[in-house]
Design an enzyme around this catalytic site. Sequence first.
Site, PDB file in Angstrom:
ATOM      1  CG  ASP A  35    -103.412   0.951   4.158  1.00 50.41           C
ATOM      2  OD1 ASP A  35    -103.002   2.096   4.451  1.00 50.41           O
ATOM      3  OD2 ASP A  35    -102.662   0.060   3.695  1.00 50.41           O
ATOM      4  CD  GLU A 104     -95.200   3.558   2.862  1.00 51.88           C
ATOM      5  OE1 GLU A 104     -95.944   3.104   1.969  1.00 51.88           O
ATOM      6  OE2 GLU A 104     -94.901   2.926   3.884  1.00 51.88           O
ATOM      7  CB  VAL A 105     -99.099   8.103  -0.496  1.00 53.02           C
ATOM      8  CG1 VAL A 105     -99.911   8.651  -1.666  1.00 53.02           C
ATOM      9  CG2 VAL A 105     -98.884   6.604  -0.645  1.00 53.02           C
ATOM     10  CG  HIS A 109    -102.721   9.466   3.533  1.00 50.08           C
ATOM     11  ND1 HIS A 109    -101.698  10.014   2.808  1.00 50.08           N
ATOM     12  CD2 HIS A 109    -102.149   8.501   4.301  1.00 50.08           C
ATOM     13  CE1 HIS A 109    -100.562   9.409   3.120  1.00 50.08           C
ATOM     14  NE2 HIS A 109    -100.802   8.497   4.029  1.00 50.08           N
TER      15      HIS A 109
HETATM   16  P1  AMP Z   1     -98.139   6.836   4.625  1.00 49.73           P
HETATM   17  O1  AMP Z   1     -97.973   7.732   3.416  1.00 49.73           O
HETATM   18  O2  AMP Z   1     -96.835   6.401   5.186  1.00 49.73           O
HETATM   19  O3  AMP Z   1     -99.019   7.449   5.676  1.00 49.73           O
HETATM   20  O4  AMP Z   1     -98.866   5.494   4.192  1.00 49.73           O
HETATM   21  C1  AMP Z   1     -99.439   5.284   2.931  1.00 49.73           C
HETATM   22  C2  AMP Z   1    -100.416   4.143   3.034  1.00 49.73           C
HETATM   23  O5  AMP Z   1    -100.999   3.934   1.764  1.00 49.73           O
HETATM   24  C3  AMP Z   1     -99.809   2.800   3.469  1.00 49.73           C
HETATM   25  O6  AMP Z   1    -100.488   2.336   4.639  1.00 49.73           O
HETATM   26  C4  AMP Z   1    -100.069   1.869   2.281  1.00 49.73           C
HETATM   27  O7  AMP Z   1    -100.370   0.543   2.657  1.00 49.73           O
HETATM   28  C5  AMP Z   1    -101.240   2.553   1.593  1.00 49.73           C
HETATM   29  N1  AMP Z   1    -101.369   2.306   0.159  1.00 49.73           N
HETATM   30  C6  AMP Z   1    -100.407   2.379  -0.779  1.00 49.73           C
HETATM   31  N2  AMP Z   1    -100.901   2.104  -1.993  1.00 49.73           N
HETATM   32  C7  AMP Z   1    -102.230   1.855  -1.823  1.00 49.73           C
HETATM   33  C8  AMP Z   1    -103.295   1.522  -2.694  1.00 49.73           C
HETATM   34  N3  AMP Z   1    -103.103   1.363  -4.012  1.00 49.73           N
HETATM   35  N4  AMP Z   1    -104.529   1.340  -2.161  1.00 49.73           N
HETATM   36  C9  AMP Z   1    -104.716   1.469  -0.829  1.00 49.73           C
HETATM   37  N5  AMP Z   1    -103.755   1.796   0.043  1.00 49.73           N
HETATM   38  C10 AMP Z   1    -102.523   1.987  -0.443  1.00 49.73           C
END
Ligand code: AMP
Length: 125
Positions: A35, A104-105, A109
């Site tokens: 992360d 967030e993404v 995951h």
């Molecule tokens: P969530 O979707 O809320 O479960 O969290 C998304 C996670 O992705 C967060 O912990 C971010 O820190 C992580 N994240 C976002 N962009 C990247 C990246 N480019 N590489 C690694 N982790 C990432």
Amino acid sequence: MAYDYDDQNIFAKILRGEIPNKTVAETDHTLAFADISPQAPHHVLVIPKGAYVTADHFAADASDAEIVDFWRTFAKIARDLGVTPDTSDGYRMISNAGVHGVQEVPHFHVHIVAGRPLGRMLQAQ
Ligand code: AMP
């Protein structure tokens, strides 16, 4: 309602090699990487290579091979990190989904977070 997968999300770009990642493990169906904003000494994200938005989407639509590969990879990472509670202090697995889950993404995951006491799962309201 069926899920629409946004192929411009950050993890889709990582899977296409468009942005870098710190890979922890890779198999035919699964990628795991550090992360970018770790919340604990160990913070690894495990993702399927297929286009799934959430855990329920993955569980419903992924092939048996993808599902087995994902969870076996997850288990191997936890073992390799040395955090499984049979021999060590344990970990937390988190998968956020949707608005209330504060995802967030929008690519399924699982977070593996470990290496310090993590407190209660949710804060009291
Ligand atoms: P969530 O979707 O809320 O479960 O969290 C998304 C996670 O992705 C967060 O912990 C971010 O820190 C992580 N994240 C976002 N962009 C990247 C990246 N480019 N590489 C690694 N982790 C990432």
